[in-house]
Design an enzyme around this catalytic site. Structure first.
Site, PDB file in Angstrom:
ATOM      1  N   CYS A 115       0.793  -1.265   0.103  1.00 42.83           N
ATOM      2  CA  CYS A 115       0.073  -0.065  -0.014  1.00 42.83           C
ATOM      3  C   CYS A 115       0.983   1.214  -0.021  1.00 42.83           C
ATOM      4  O   CYS A 115       2.158   1.202   0.261  1.00 42.83           O
ATOM      5  CB  CYS A 115      -1.015   0.045   1.145  1.00 42.83           C
ATOM      6  SG  CYS A 115      -1.853  -1.698   1.429  1.00 42.83           S
ATOM      7  N   LYS A 160       3.832  -3.055  -6.582  1.00 49.29           N
ATOM      8  CA  LYS A 160       5.195  -2.906  -6.983  1.00 49.29           C
ATOM      9  C   LYS A 160       6.239  -3.746  -5.848  1.00 49.29           C
ATOM     10  O   LYS A 160       7.021  -4.242  -6.071  1.00 49.29           O
ATOM     11  CB  LYS A 160       5.495  -1.511  -7.104  1.00 49.29           C
ATOM     12  CG  LYS A 160       7.039  -1.358  -7.501  1.00 49.29           C
ATOM     13  CD  LYS A 160       7.062  -1.719  -9.032  1.00 49.29           C
ATOM     14  CE  LYS A 160       8.748  -1.541  -9.473  1.00 49.29           C
ATOM     15  NZ  LYS A 160       9.019  -2.590 -10.473  1.00 49.29           N
ATOM     16  N   ARG A 183       2.331   1.349  -5.869  1.00 49.72           N
ATOM     17  CA  ARG A 183       2.412   0.411  -4.841  1.00 49.72           C
ATOM     18  C   ARG A 183       1.165  -0.546  -4.530  1.00 49.72           C
ATOM     19  O   ARG A 183       1.224  -1.383  -3.732  1.00 49.72           O
ATOM     20  CB  ARG A 183       2.781   1.286  -3.420  1.00 49.72           C
ATOM     21  CG  ARG A 183       4.012   1.723  -3.664  1.00 49.72           C
ATOM     22  CD  ARG A 183       4.178   2.309  -2.464  1.00 49.72           C
ATOM     23  NE  ARG A 183       4.433   1.778  -1.303  1.00 49.72           N
ATOM     24  CZ  ARG A 183       5.432   1.160  -0.739  1.00 49.72           C
ATOM     25  NH1 ARG A 183       6.643   1.641  -1.359  1.00 49.72           N
ATOM     26  NH2 ARG A 183       5.519   0.383   0.199  1.00 49.72           N
ATOM     27  N   LYS A 233       7.217 -11.138 -18.024  1.00 49.43           N
ATOM     28  CA  LYS A 233       6.940 -10.161 -18.348  1.00 49.43           C
ATOM     29  C   LYS A 233       5.495 -10.194 -18.991  1.00 49.43           C
ATOM     30  O   LYS A 233       4.874  -9.499 -18.946  1.00 49.43           O
ATOM     31  CB  LYS A 233       8.038  -9.380 -19.345  1.00 49.43           C
ATOM     32  CG  LYS A 233       9.136  -8.737 -18.558  1.00 49.43           C
ATOM     33  CD  LYS A 233       8.949  -7.620 -17.813  1.00 49.43           C
ATOM     34  CE  LYS A 233       8.667  -7.949 -16.230  1.00 49.43           C
ATOM     35  NZ  LYS A 233       9.577  -8.458 -15.154  1.00 49.43           N
ATOM     36  N   HIS A 262      10.884 -32.677 -22.655  1.00 48.81           N
ATOM     37  CA  HIS A 262      10.345 -33.770 -21.746  1.00 48.81           C
ATOM     38  C   HIS A 262       9.220 -33.444 -21.239  1.00 48.81           C
ATOM     39  O   HIS A 262       8.589 -33.595 -20.215  1.00 48.81           O
ATOM     40  CB  HIS A 262      11.576 -33.721 -20.594  1.00 48.81           C
ATOM     41  CG  HIS A 262      12.760 -33.985 -21.030  1.00 48.81           C
ATOM     42  ND1 HIS A 262      12.986 -35.345 -20.965  1.00 48.81           N
ATOM     43  CD2 HIS A 262      13.750 -33.324 -21.298  1.00 48.81           C
ATOM     44  CE1 HIS A 262      14.344 -35.516 -21.723  1.00 48.81           C
ATOM     45  NE2 HIS A 262      14.910 -34.298 -21.700  1.00 48.81           N
ATOM     46  N   ASN A 272       0.047   0.226   6.294  1.00 52.93           N
ATOM     47  CA  ASN A 272       0.588  -0.577   5.336  1.00 52.93           C
ATOM     48  C   ASN A 272       1.084  -1.866   6.128  1.00 52.93           C
ATOM     49  O   ASN A 272       1.887  -1.586   6.945  1.00 52.93           O
ATOM     50  CB  ASN A 272       1.731   0.089   4.494  1.00 52.93           C
ATOM     51  CG  ASN A 272       2.426  -0.725   3.540  1.00 52.93           C
ATOM     52  OD1 ASN A 272       1.884  -2.034   3.106  1.00 52.93           O
ATOM     53  ND2 ASN A 272       3.656  -0.489   3.187  1.00 52.93           N
ATOM     54  N   GLY A 273       1.082  -3.184   5.568  1.00 51.00           N
ATOM     55  CA  GLY A 273       1.385  -4.273   6.305  1.00 51.00           C
ATOM     56  C   GLY A 273       0.405  -5.106   6.621  1.00 51.00           C
ATOM     57  O   GLY A 273      -0.690  -5.054   6.169  1.00 51.00           O
ATOM     58  N   GLU A 287      12.515 -14.616 -17.543  1.00 50.59           N
ATOM     59  CA  GLU A 287      12.128 -13.183 -17.495  1.00 50.59           C
ATOM     60  C   GLU A 287      11.179 -12.986 -18.510  1.00 50.59           C
ATOM     61  O   GLU A 287      10.134 -12.224 -18.343  1.00 50.59           O
ATOM     62  CB  GLU A 287      13.380 -12.569 -17.319  1.00 50.59           C
ATOM     63  CG  GLU A 287      13.047 -10.985 -17.193  1.00 50.59           C
ATOM     64  CD  GLU A 287      12.365 -10.634 -15.968  1.00 50.59           C
ATOM     65  OE1 GLU A 287      12.167 -11.589 -15.016  1.00 50.59           O
ATOM     66  OE2 GLU A 287      11.978  -9.327 -15.841  1.00 50.59           O
ATOM     67  N   GLU A 313       2.544 -10.933 -16.865  1.00 49.00           N
ATOM     68  CA  GLU A 313       2.257  -9.753 -16.027  1.00 49.00           C
ATOM     69  C   GLU A 313       1.515  -8.821 -16.702  1.00 49.00           C
ATOM     70  O   GLU A 313       0.377  -8.395 -16.056  1.00 49.00           O
ATOM     71  CB  GLU A 313       3.648  -9.334 -15.393  1.00 49.00           C
ATOM     72  CG  GLU A 313       4.356  -9.991 -14.328  1.00 49.00           C
ATOM     73  CD  GLU A 313       5.553  -9.073 -13.780  1.00 49.00           C
ATOM     74  OE1 GLU A 313       6.434  -8.994 -14.721  1.00 49.00           O
ATOM     75  OE2 GLU A 313       5.694  -8.870 -12.601  1.00 49.00           O
ATOM     76  N   TRP A 317      -3.286  -1.996  -1.641  1.00 45.62           N
ATOM     77  CA  TRP A 317      -3.600  -3.359  -2.376  1.00 45.62           C
ATOM     78  C   TRP A 317      -4.081  -4.447  -1.199  1.00 45.62           C
ATOM     79  O   TRP A 317      -3.424  -4.638  -0.287  1.00 45.62           O
ATOM     80  CB  TRP A 317      -2.042  -3.654  -2.541  1.00 45.62           C
ATOM     81  CG  TRP A 317      -1.828  -4.832  -3.584  1.00 45.62           C
ATOM     82  CD1 TRP A 317      -1.822  -5.091  -4.844  1.00 45.62           C
ATOM     83  CD2 TRP A 317      -1.466  -6.203  -2.957  1.00 45.62           C
ATOM     84  NE1 TRP A 317      -1.568  -6.337  -4.948  1.00 45.62           N
ATOM     85  CE2 TRP A 317      -1.538  -7.125  -4.156  1.00 45.62           C
ATOM     86  CE3 TRP A 317      -1.451  -6.870  -1.718  1.00 45.62           C
ATOM     87  CZ2 TRP A 317      -1.267  -8.570  -3.819  1.00 45.62           C
ATOM     88  CZ3 TRP A 317      -1.165  -8.132  -1.553  1.00 45.62           C
ATOM     89  CH2 TRP A 317      -1.119  -9.157  -2.540  1.00 45.62           C
TER      90      TRP A 317
HETATM   91  C1  F6R Z   1       8.276  -8.699 -11.965  1.00 49.45           C
HETATM   92  C2  F6R Z   1       8.243  -8.108 -10.600  1.00 49.45           C
HETATM   93  C3  F6R Z   1       8.107  -8.906  -9.286  1.00 49.45           C
HETATM   94  C4  F6R Z   1       9.422  -8.369  -8.588  1.00 49.45           C
HETATM   95  C5  F6R Z   1       9.439  -8.994  -7.010  1.00 49.45           C
HETATM   96  C6  F6R Z   1      10.644  -8.854  -6.359  1.00 49.45           C
HETATM   97  O1  F6R Z   1       8.061  -7.592 -13.029  1.00 49.45           O
HETATM   98  O2  F6R Z   1       8.434  -6.904 -10.407  1.00 49.45           O
HETATM   99  O3  F6R Z   1       8.370 -10.234  -9.673  1.00 49.45           O
HETATM  100  O4  F6R Z   1      10.521  -8.634  -9.168  1.00 49.45           O
HETATM  101  O5  F6R Z   1       8.258  -8.956  -6.490  1.00 49.45           O
HETATM  102  O6  F6R Z   1      10.532  -7.576  -5.997  1.00 49.45           O
HETATM  103  P1  F6R Z   1      11.881  -6.963  -5.497  1.00 49.45           P
HETATM  104  O7  F6R Z   1      13.057  -6.749  -6.437  1.00 49.45           O
HETATM  105  O8  F6R Z   1      11.608  -5.442  -5.080  1.00 49.45           O
HETATM  106  O9  F6R Z   1      12.260  -7.571  -4.115  1.00 49.45           O
END
Ligand code: F6R
Length: 613
Positions: free
Chosen positions: A2, A608, A27, A490, A509, A102-103, A486, A493, A76
C-alpha cells in the site's frame, strides 16, 4: 504494497495528498482514501474503490479544510475486498481518530474480539481497523495522552506495519510508526511530509529521515520529533534528499514501463560507473569491501530473491560458476525462509531486491544473519529496509522504477552480478589480460542494449500478428534460460497471455506436447557456446509447426531459414548475453499488452513492492 502519504503544513492539503497518492499508486491501486481536519475541527474522510482518480471525483463536495494536516492511502487488498468500507483511512467509534496502515496485523482477530467485548463497532473487514479502536480504547484511561495511547496500541499489535494516525484532539499533529514496512519522513520549509517512499515529496522537501523501526514519529508543520516506546526522546538523523522530479515522471513516454525499458543503457552505465576498472581489467565494489575477504574465499554463494530479482540471481549463478568458479545456489526467498536451511562456514548470502522491501527476501536476510552467515544486499531503493538491515551491499543505481513490471532493475542487477563475478574471478585466477577483455565487453553493454532496443518496429509488427495468441513458450539455454523465464514473466504480468519459460532442451520432456501451429515459441538464440544445440531445439519446434520467433545475433544468417520472425541483437560474451537479449523480450511484452489494451503500468492484482509474505 500500500502507499501512505501524510502532510503537515499550511498549503492546500488535499491537492498535496492526491499528488502524493498518484506518485505512490504503483504500490497498490484497488482503492484509495484520505482524511483531513475541517475548520470546525471535524474529521473529513473520503474513500473510494478503484484508482486515485476515482477518489478525486468524490472530493468535489469537500468543505473548507484547516489546511494543517492530512493523511492518505492507496491500497493493495490483503484482508477484505477492495470496497469503500475496507479502504483506508479507518475511523474509531467516536469519529475522532483516522488511521492508515501498510502491512499485516497478524493478531487482529484476537484484538477485534477483545474490542468488540468492550463495545466497539467495526465497519470493515480489514486487520487495520483494530488499531484505530485500540487507540480509542486506551485513550479512555485517565491521564492518557494521544502519544501514550498510540505507543500502547503499537505494543499490542503483532506483524508488520507502517501506521499513521491523526486525531481531532490534536489537529496539528501526525503520529506514525513502522516495523518491517517502509516509512520515510520529508522535512521542508514550514511543512513536513511522510510517505512510504520519498517520491511524494521529491521537489518539495530538502531533507529526509528514515525513522528507526518501533519508534514513534510525531510531526507538525514546524517539528519532527522521535520517541522510543518508553517515551524517551531520540535524536532524528536527517539526510539530504537525493532524486529528481524527472525520475518519477513519464516524460514523453506513454508508460513508465516503456520509459524504463529505454533508460536501460544509461542505467547500466550508472551501475558500472566507478566500479568497472577498464585498464586493470577488474571491478571494485566499495560497498562490499567490509566482507570482500569472505566473498573471495566463499565455498558457496547463495543468492536469494523473488520474481524478476530471482531471475537476475539465476543469471548470476551461470556467471559466478562459469567465470568465477564458485559454487552458487539460487533460492526463492519464500522457500528458503521456511526450510530451516543448512548454512555452513564459508557461505555468503546475497539478497537481491529492487524495492528493498520484499517481505520474504527480508525474512531470508534476517534468518541468515541470525545464523551468523555473511550477508550482502543488492538493492535499488536507497535507505530501504533490506539495504539498511543488510548493512553491507551494493546499490544498483537504477533510479525509481515505477512501472509495476520490473525491467531496468533486472539489467542493472545482472550488471552488478557481472561486476562481482569479474572481481572474484580476478582475485582468484583470471589474468589481467583476460580481465581486460571482459571489462571491455562489459563497457560495451550500454551501447549494445541501445542497439537491441532499436528493433522496436519489428517487435510492434510481431505483436500485431500474435495479439490474439493464448499461450507463448519462451526457450533459452545456459545464461539465457533465465532470460527466457524473465521474458515469459513480463508477458504474463502485463498482457495476461499465459507464458512459460523453459530450458530449451527440457521442451522435449513435456512442453513439446503443447506445440502446434497456434503456439508462438520465442527462442533466445545468440551465437554463444550452446548455439548449435539451440538450433536443434528450433528444428524440433518447426517439425511440429510451432511459430518460431528468434532473438538472434546481428549477422547470423543460419537462423534465417529456421525462424518465422527474427529480432536482431548485437553479440556479446555468452554469459553477459542476458543483459542484451532481455531488452527485446521486454518490448515484446510491452507491445503485446498495448495491442490488447491492457493497463500496462498497473496490471491487475499486482503491486510494486510485496511487503506481505
Ligand atoms: C516482476 C516483478 C516482481 C518483483 C518481485 C521482487 O516484474 O516486478 O516479480 O521482481 O516482487 O521484488 P523486489 O525486487 O522489489 O524484491
Amino acid at each position: 504494497m500500500c502507499g501512505i502519504v501524510g502532510y503537515a503544513g499550511e498549503k492546500k492539503t488535499i491537492p498535496i495528498l492526491i499528488d502524493g497518492l498518484k506518485r505512490l499508486e504503483y504500490r497498490g491501486y484497488d482503492s484509495a482514501g484520505l482524511a483531513v481536519i475541517s475548520k470546525e475541527r471535524r474529521l473529513e474522510v473520503r474513500k473510494s474503490p478503484g484508482r486515485v482518480s476515482e477518489l478525486e471525483a468524490t472530493l468535489k463536495d469537500m468543505p473548507e479544510t484547516g489546511n494543517r494536516i492530512g493523511i492518505a492511502h492507496t491500497r493493495w487488498a490483503t484482508h477484505g475486498e477492495p470496497t469503500k468500507e475496507n479502504a483506508h483511512p479507518h475511523i474509531d467509534c467516536t469519529g475522532n481518530i483516522a488511521l492508515v496502515h501498510n502491512g499485516i496485523i497478524e493478531n487482529y482477530e484476537a484484538l477485534r474480539t477483545y474490542l468488540e467485548e468492550r463495545g466497539h463497532t467495526f465497519i470493515s473487514k480489514t486487520d487495520t481497523e483494530v488499531v484505530a479502536h485500540l487507540i480509542e480504547e486506551f485513550l479512555k484511561e485517565k491521564g492518557t495522552t494521544f502519544l501514550d495511547a498510540f505507543i500502547k496500541a503499537i505494543q499490542h499489535i503483532k506483524g508488520s506495519y507502517a501506521i499513521v494516525a491523526i486525531s481531532v484532539l490534536e489537529p496539528d499533529t501526525i503520529y506514525a510508526s513502522h516495523l518491517s514496512s517502509p516509512l520515510v519522513i520529508g522535512q521542508g520549509e514550514g511543512e513536513n511530509f511522510l510517505a512510504s517512499d520519498a517520491s511524494p515529496f521529491l521537489g518539495k522537501a530538502s531533507e529526509v529521515l528514515y525513522p528507526p523501526e518501533d519508534e514513534v514519529v510525531v510531526i507538525t508543520k514546524d517539528e519532527i520529533k522521535l520517541f522510543d516506546l518508553n517515551k524517551n526522546k531520540r535524536d532524528p538523523v536527517f539526510e539530504k534528499l537525493e532524486g529528481t522530479l524527472e525520475s518519477i515522471q513519464k516524460g514523453s513516454y506513454s508508460h513508465f514501463m516503456l520509459k524504463e525499458i529505454h533508460e536501460q543503457p544509461e542505467r547500466i552505465r550508472d551501475a558500472m560507473r566507478g566500479r568497472l576498472l577498464l585498464r586493470e581489467g577488474d571491478a571494485k565494489l566499495g560497498g562490499l569491501e567490509p566482507i570482500w575477504g569472505d566473498i573471495v574465499n566463499a565455498k558457496r554463494i547463495i543468492i536469494s530473491a523473488c520474481g524478476t530479482s530471482w531471475h537476475a540471481g539465476l543469471v548470476g549463478k551461470y556467471m559466478l560458476e562459469e567465470i568465477a568458479r564458485v559454487h552458487t545456489d539460487v533460492e526463492y526467498a519464500s522457500e528458503l525462509r521456511y526450510r530451516n536451511p543448512v548454512f555452513e562456514k564459508g557461505d555468503v548470502l546475497f539478497v537481491i531486491s529492487q524495492s528493498g522491501e520484499t517481505a520474504d527476501t527480508l525474512a531470508t536476510l534476517r534468518e541468515a544473519k541470525s545464523k551468523g552467515v555473511t550477508v550482502a544486499g543488492i538493492v535499488n531503493t536507497v535507505g530501504s529496509t533490506i539495504a539498511r538491515e543488510a548493512g553491507v551491499g551494493v546499490y544498483i543505481h537504477a533510479g525509481p522504477e515505477i512501472g509495476v513490471a520490473s525491467t531496468k532493475a533486472f539489467t542493472s542487477q545482472v550488471s552488478i552480478l557481472a561486476l562481482i563475478t569479474l572481481a572474484i574471478g580476478r582475485a582468484k585466477y583470471i589474468t589481467q589480460e583476460k580481465g581486460v577483455v571482459i571489462a571491455e565487453a562489459m563497457n560495451a553493454l550500454p551501447e549494445k542494449v541501445g542497439r537491441a532496443l532499436g528493433a522496436e518496429d519489428e517487435i510492434k509488427s510481431i505483436a500485431r500478428d500474435f495479439k490474439n495468441s493464448k499461450n507463448f513458450l519462451y526457450l533459452g539455454r545456459g545464461a539465457n534460460f533465465p532470460t527466457a523465464l524473465e521474458g515469459a514473466l513480463k508477458l504474463k504480468e502485463i498482457s495476461y497471455i499465459h507464458a512459460e519459460g523453459y530450458p530449451a532442451a527440457e521442451m522435449k520432456h513435456g512442453p513439446i506436447a503443447l506445440i502446434d501451429e497456434n503456439m508462438p515459441v520465442v527462442f533466445v538464440a545468440p551465437q554463444d557456446g550452446i548455439y548449435e544445440k539451440v538450433l536443434s531445439n528450433i528444428e524440433e519446434v518447426r517439425a511440429r509447426k510451432g511459430k518460431v520467433i528468434a532473438i538472434a545475433n546481428e549477422g547470423d544468417d543460419r537462423i534465417k531459414s529456421l525462424a518465422d520472425y527474427i529480432i536482431r541483437v548485437p553479440r556479446t560474451l555468452g554469459w553477459l548475453g542476458p543483459i542484451v537479449n532481455v531488452a527485446p523480450l521486454q518490448l515484446l511484452a510491452y507491445y503485446l499488452a498495448l495491442e490488447r489494451g491492457c493497463p500496462i503500468d498497473q496490471p491487475r492484482n499486482l503491486a510494486k513492492s510485496v511487503t506481505v509474505e
